[in-house]
Write a protein that holds these residues in place. Sequence first.
Motif, PDB file in Angstrom:
ATOM      1  N   VAL A  36       0.839  -1.203   0.000  1.00  0.00           N
ATOM      2  CA  VAL A  36       0.000   0.000   0.000  1.00  0.00           C
ATOM      3  C   VAL A  36       0.875   1.255   0.000  1.00  0.00           C
ATOM      4  CG1 VAL A  36      -1.614   1.384   1.375  1.00  0.00           C
ATOM      5  CG2 VAL A  36      -2.003  -1.066   1.092  1.00  0.00           C
ATOM      6  N   CYS A  37       1.903   1.275   0.844  1.00  0.00           N
ATOM      7  CA  CYS A  37       2.788   2.444   0.904  1.00  0.00           C
ATOM      8  C   CYS A  37       3.552   2.644  -0.399  1.00  0.00           C
ATOM      9  CB  CYS A  37       3.784   2.287   2.062  1.00  0.00           C
ATOM     10  SG  CYS A  37       3.083   2.695   3.670  1.00  0.00           S
ATOM     11  N   LEU A  39       2.655   1.786  -3.343  1.00  0.00           N
ATOM     12  CA  LEU A  39       1.735   2.208  -4.401  1.00  0.00           C
ATOM     13  C   LEU A  39       1.223   3.626  -4.185  1.00  0.00           C
ATOM     14  CD1 LEU A  39      -0.401  -1.048  -4.912  1.00  0.00           C
ATOM     15  CD2 LEU A  39       1.402  -0.161  -6.394  1.00  0.00           C
ATOM     16  N   VAL A  40       0.938   3.951  -2.931  1.00  0.00           N
ATOM     17  CA  VAL A  40       0.363   5.262  -2.615  1.00  0.00           C
ATOM     18  C   VAL A  40       1.432   6.348  -2.555  1.00  0.00           C
ATOM     19  CG1 VAL A  40      -0.810   6.587  -0.801  1.00  0.00           C
ATOM     20  CG2 VAL A  40      -1.609   4.290  -1.399  1.00  0.00           C
ATOM     21  N   THR A  43       2.246   8.949  -5.589  1.00  0.00           N
ATOM     22  CA  THR A  43       1.121   9.858  -5.830  1.00  0.00           C
ATOM     23  C   THR A  43       0.982  10.867  -4.702  1.00  0.00           C
ATOM     24  OG1 THR A  43      -0.073   8.136  -7.057  1.00  0.00           O
ATOM     25  CG2 THR A  43      -1.368   9.990  -6.225  1.00  0.00           C
ATOM     26  N   LEU A  44       1.120  10.391  -3.467  1.00  0.00           N
ATOM     27  CA  LEU A  44       1.003  11.280  -2.316  1.00  0.00           C
ATOM     28  C   LEU A  44       2.092  12.357  -2.339  1.00  0.00           C
ATOM     29  CD1 LEU A  44      -0.303  12.009   0.394  1.00  0.00           C
ATOM     30  CD2 LEU A  44       1.273  10.397   1.493  1.00  0.00           C
ATOM     31  N   MET A  78       0.242   8.165   5.038  1.00  0.00           N
ATOM     32  CA  MET A  78       0.249   6.906   4.281  1.00  0.00           C
ATOM     33  C   MET A  78       0.497   5.720   5.208  1.00  0.00           C
ATOM     34  SD  MET A  78       3.864   6.433   2.179  1.00  0.00           S
ATOM     35  CE  MET A  78       4.128   8.122   1.653  1.00  0.00           C
ATOM     36  N   ALA A  82      -2.127   2.656   5.570  1.00  0.00           N
ATOM     37  CA  ALA A  82      -1.649   1.301   5.284  1.00  0.00           C
ATOM     38  C   ALA A  82      -1.837   0.382   6.475  1.00  0.00           C
ATOM     39  CB  ALA A  82      -0.169   1.350   4.878  1.00  0.00           C
TER      40      ALA A  82
END
Length: 360
Positions: A36-37, A39-40, A43-44, A78, A82
Amino acid sequence: MMLLIGSWLTGLDQGFEVVQYITLRAIFSALTALLVCLLVGPTLIRRLTAAKIGQSVRDDGPESHLVKAGTPTMGGAMIIVAVAFSTLLWSDLSVRQVWLVLFVTVGFGAIGWVDDYRKVILSNSVGLKAREKLIGQAVVAGIAVLVLYFTATERSEVELIVPFFKDVALNLGWLFIPFAFLVIVGSSNAVNLTDGLDGLAILPSVMVAAGLGLIAYLAGHALFADYLHIPNIQGAGELTVFCSALVGAGLGFLWFNTYPAQVFMGDVGALAIGAALGAVAIMVRQELVLFIMGGVFVMEAVSVILQVASFKLTGRRIFRMAPIHHHFELKGWPEPRIIVRFWIITVILVLIGLSTLKIR
């Protein structure tokens, strides 16, 4: 959630029974949070940069930090997302400790978010006033501690376990409430003080979370707990899934936070992580072991206390600058050297903390 799905699928094929094992769910919890981290994160970081949500640098700080000005902050969000997502996905949601530790994590994260928002978005260098921050922390920690105290079913759940001694356990009684409160709030602020260099706070947090996760698994297993002479806490094993999520999310965040950092976690991450570690330590009855394993956090907090006390009493400073990692910077240590050495110290302290389980 996956536990319920696995239980249903077990009726179709016995092979899905493996989902019932905490160890497997802990592994997948860590991997899920890490993914999750990763992937995110990009963008973040792009959105934080576009919104100009950048770190401000102290005027009296080391000159080497001037280049950090404008680096995106509040990236700790994030980590919280996550950890929460992975924990809800892989843990047993019927266990009260899971909900309590998530409540503490998200609650302290919200306090940190407000503080960061005021500092960065509203350009208020103070952020939340100390009194406002303490009130928020008191409400969140107080609710969690009171729930733990009034739902305790065993005496061991309110005892203070003394490391290295097999039969030394102090029944705190109602004193459990202020003691547990101080552990959560103290741990939260200690991690926040440590978060001053790239990666300095997050990897020690990951190491301590891993150590607490192992202790949680042992405390939740009747045979292991009896063998090691530690309290067998019903439901504690599920905290292993939470700690694993914190490990995975921490490593995912470190991917972007390693020197030179692309993003900082901000108070939203530091306050949440510290509070989470304190809450888990309380739930598995190993607060003093947390004090040992989190020695780097303790050292950072104590350096600030000593610096302030010395200046008020004598007008002199003990360190060139507090927290202590800035002292070493002003002595000429390169930032990566300080970070890695503090990491090494944490490895040693975590191993010492884990050794207390056997040396009794």
